[in-house]
Write an enzyme that holds these catalytic residues in place. Structure first.
Site, PDB file in Angstrom:
ATOM      1  N   LYS A 130       0.827  -1.211   0.000  1.00  0.00           N
ATOM      2  CA  LYS A 130       0.000   0.000   0.000  1.00  0.00           C
ATOM      3  C   LYS A 130       0.858   1.255   0.000  1.00  0.00           C
ATOM      4  O   LYS A 130       0.483   2.255  -0.600  1.00  0.00           O
ATOM      5  CB  LYS A 130      -0.977  -0.025   1.169  1.00  0.00           C
ATOM      6  CG  LYS A 130      -1.940  -1.195   1.021  1.00  0.00           C
ATOM      7  CD  LYS A 130      -3.318  -0.898   1.488  1.00  0.00           C
ATOM      8  CE  LYS A 130      -4.289  -1.986   1.061  1.00  0.00           C
ATOM      9  NZ  LYS A 130      -4.897  -2.681   2.195  1.00  0.00           N
ATOM     10  N   LYS A 173      -4.323 -11.059  -8.853  1.00  0.00           N
ATOM     11  CA  LYS A 173      -5.634 -11.586  -8.468  1.00  0.00           C
ATOM     12  C   LYS A 173      -6.745 -10.656  -8.932  1.00  0.00           C
ATOM     13  O   LYS A 173      -6.506  -9.480  -9.198  1.00  0.00           O
ATOM     14  CB  LYS A 173      -5.690 -11.766  -6.953  1.00  0.00           C
ATOM     15  CG  LYS A 173      -5.464 -10.475  -6.176  1.00  0.00           C
ATOM     16  CD  LYS A 173      -5.893 -10.603  -4.733  1.00  0.00           C
ATOM     17  CE  LYS A 173      -6.095  -9.237  -4.115  1.00  0.00           C
ATOM     18  NZ  LYS A 173      -7.135  -9.084  -3.151  1.00  0.00           N
ATOM     19  N   LYS A 191     -11.090  -5.395  -6.480  1.00  0.00           N
ATOM     20  CA  LYS A 191     -12.092  -4.346  -6.655  1.00  0.00           C
ATOM     21  C   LYS A 191     -11.512  -3.144  -7.382  1.00  0.00           C
ATOM     22  O   LYS A 191     -12.175  -2.524  -8.185  1.00  0.00           O
ATOM     23  CB  LYS A 191     -12.595  -3.887  -5.290  1.00  0.00           C
ATOM     24  CG  LYS A 191     -13.469  -4.907  -4.616  1.00  0.00           C
ATOM     25  CD  LYS A 191     -14.351  -4.229  -3.588  1.00  0.00           C
ATOM     26  CE  LYS A 191     -14.553  -5.134  -2.393  1.00  0.00           C
ATOM     27  NZ  LYS A 191     -13.458  -5.016  -1.422  1.00  0.00           N
TER      28      LYS A 191
HETATM   29  P1  ADP Z   1     -10.526  -6.590  -2.440  1.00  0.00           P
HETATM   30  O1  ADP Z   1      -9.125  -7.160  -2.382  1.00  0.00           O
HETATM   31  O2  ADP Z   1     -11.233  -6.954  -3.695  1.00  0.00           O
HETATM   32  O3  ADP Z   1     -10.625  -5.131  -2.091  1.00  0.00           O
HETATM   33  P2  ADP Z   1     -11.362  -7.151   0.274  1.00  0.00           P
HETATM   34  O4  ADP Z   1     -10.021  -6.739   0.752  1.00  0.00           O
HETATM   35  O5  ADP Z   1     -12.541  -6.349   0.693  1.00  0.00           O
HETATM   36  O6  ADP Z   1     -11.353  -7.348  -1.317  1.00  0.00           O
HETATM   37  O7  ADP Z   1     -11.576  -8.666   0.702  1.00  0.00           O
HETATM   38  C1  ADP Z   1     -12.850  -9.260   0.913  1.00  0.00           C
HETATM   39  C2  ADP Z   1     -12.716 -10.764   0.940  1.00  0.00           C
HETATM   40  O8  ADP Z   1     -12.523 -11.255  -0.418  1.00  0.00           O
HETATM   41  C3  ADP Z   1     -11.505 -11.271   1.724  1.00  0.00           C
HETATM   42  O9  ADP Z   1     -11.883 -12.446   2.416  1.00  0.00           O
HETATM   43  C4  ADP Z   1     -10.488 -11.588   0.671  1.00  0.00           C
HETATM   44  O10 ADP Z   1      -9.592 -12.595   1.090  1.00  0.00           O
HETATM   45  C5  ADP Z   1     -11.365 -12.077  -0.473  1.00  0.00           C
HETATM   46  N1  ADP Z   1     -10.720 -11.890  -1.785  1.00  0.00           N
HETATM   47  C6  ADP Z   1     -10.449 -10.703  -2.414  1.00  0.00           C
HETATM   48  N2  ADP Z   1      -9.882 -10.918  -3.627  1.00  0.00           N
HETATM   49  C7  ADP Z   1      -9.789 -12.277  -3.777  1.00  0.00           C
HETATM   50  C8  ADP Z   1      -9.328 -13.140  -4.832  1.00  0.00           C
HETATM   51  N3  ADP Z   1      -8.879 -12.664  -6.003  1.00  0.00           N
HETATM   52  N4  ADP Z   1      -9.381 -14.479  -4.638  1.00  0.00           N
HETATM   53  C9  ADP Z   1      -9.878 -14.990  -3.473  1.00  0.00           C
HETATM   54  N5  ADP Z   1     -10.350 -14.236  -2.455  1.00  0.00           N
HETATM   55  C10 ADP Z   1     -10.316 -12.901  -2.593  1.00  0.00           C
END
Ligand code: ADP
Length: 334
Positions: free
Chosen positions: A116, A198, A201
């Site tokens: 970050k 991966k 969002k």
């Molecule tokens: P993002 O990374 O999309 O902002 P968050 O940090 O809000 O998502 O994470 C929400 C949930 O989704 C967490 O449990 C995270 O481990 C899971 N998650 C986010 N991206 C992935 C991915 N590409 N594959 C599997 N799980 C994911």
């Protein structure tokens, strides 16, 4: 664990954008499967989103979207407590106490913090550094044993266990050690369609499939996934980007369809164009009903408000019980 008492489950998703297949398979799918057997607390992590998204103009819409997409994916607000993080003020109190047990040096070493700092060098705020402390507070506040998350959160869970143990060691046993959870398998990481990281969002948006994507957009994104001219030796090792397409197919396609393409690959007769067409149609079939359901829930603000209120009430009850114990063990009762 007391006999007959359900195990406690806690997890959250940040309202920083549209939910995607990674959120679904890393988190939501487990939430839905766990809601019958466990005492579940699932939150929209609005406080966490402030560490990276200080502009709150779109926050309300995103909170509503995350709630709606949770419910459309099968989460039942009458079974699980579905709430908004900032509605449970006890989180901030536990976060403060845990901060006294968290060391600057170890927080600076967290890989997600380093990432970050690289992404937002002009806003390296203290909240960003203490993100894992807030996450530990969310989980420990309900004395949760299981935390359904994707693979990217594994290290944060390790940190939450460290704080639980540190607290217990210093002030006496209050917290169980929380474990990352996925039904019967290793934690999931859903790769992006370009194979470079991966699904997410905020990054990689053209290579991420969102639960709100239209049928045509899903088809377009899938057809753009990287392939090559196919293997030349039978039973070759798959390159990463091909492995990823199979992985995505494994999430949404029928078993016999996957077996056909596996066998075509092993016999060097695979046609990636056909494979992507099939994957695109199976993705459309999977995502469209969730998208349509979420859309009607998302615009029903009155209903969403009721859901949040009911969820927060349950969560506050559990939080209060923990905080009474915490204050007592810390010697803060005079
Ligand atoms: P993002 O990374 O999309 O902002 P968050 O940090 O809000 O998502 O994470 C929400 C949930 O989704 C967490 O449990 C995270 O481990 C899971 N998650 C986010 N991206 C992935 C991915 N590409 N594959 C599997 N799980 C994911």
């Amino acid at each position: 664990m007391e006999k007959g008492k359900k195990q406690i489950v806690m997890s959250g998703i940040r309202p920083t954008g549209f939910l995607h297949l990674g959120n679904y398979f890393g988190a939501l799918r487990n939430y839905v499967r766990m809601q019958d057997e466990y005492e579940c607390y699932f939150m929209v992590a609005d406080l966490h989103s402030l560490t990276t998204h200080p502009d709150t103009k779109e926050l309300k819409g995103h909170v509503h979207r995350v709630l709606a997409e949770n419910i459309a994916s099968g989460l039942d607000p009458d079974k699980a407590a579905l709430f908004c993080q900032s509605h449970v003020r006890e989180t901030s109190e536990l976060y403060l106490y845990l901060n006294m047990l968290a060391y600057k040096g170890e927080l600076e070493k967290t890989p997600t913090f380093k990432d970050k700092v690289r992404l937002q060098p002009d806003n390296v705020n203290a909240g960003l550094l203490t993100y894992p402390v807030l996450m530990a507070a969310d989980i420990l506040l309900h004395r949760a044993a299981l935390v359904p998350v994707g693979k990217d959160q594994e290290q944060h869970l390790e940190i939450a266990r460290t704080y639980a143990n540190r607290f217990n060691h210093r002030y006496g046993d209050v917290f169980p050690e929380p474990q990352a959870f996925n039904f019967g398998q290793a934690l999931v990481k859903v790769p992006s369609l370009d194979g470079a990281g991966k699904m997410s969002k905020s990054e990689n948006q053209n290579a991420t499939l969102y639960l709100a994507d239209s049928d045509d957009l899903i088809r377009k994104k899938v057809m753009k996934a990287k392939t090559d001219s196919g293997p030349t030796e039978p039973n070759s090792v798959k390159p990463d980007y091909i492995e990823n397409i199979f992985l995505l197919m494994n999430l949404v396609s029928e078993k016999d369809v996957i077996e056909k393409f596996e066998s075509d690959f092993n016999n060097c007769v695979i046609r990636y164009g056909d494979m992507k067409k099939q994957l695109a149609e199976d993705m459309v079939k999977f995502i469209a009903p969730i998208r349509e359901k979420a859309e009607s829930i998302r615009t029903d603000e009155k209903y969403l408000k009721e859901v949040m209120e009911k969820g927060a009430e349950k969560a506050r009850k559990s939080a209060n019980a923990t905080m009474e114990k915490v204050r007592e063990h810390m010697g803060l009762v005079y």
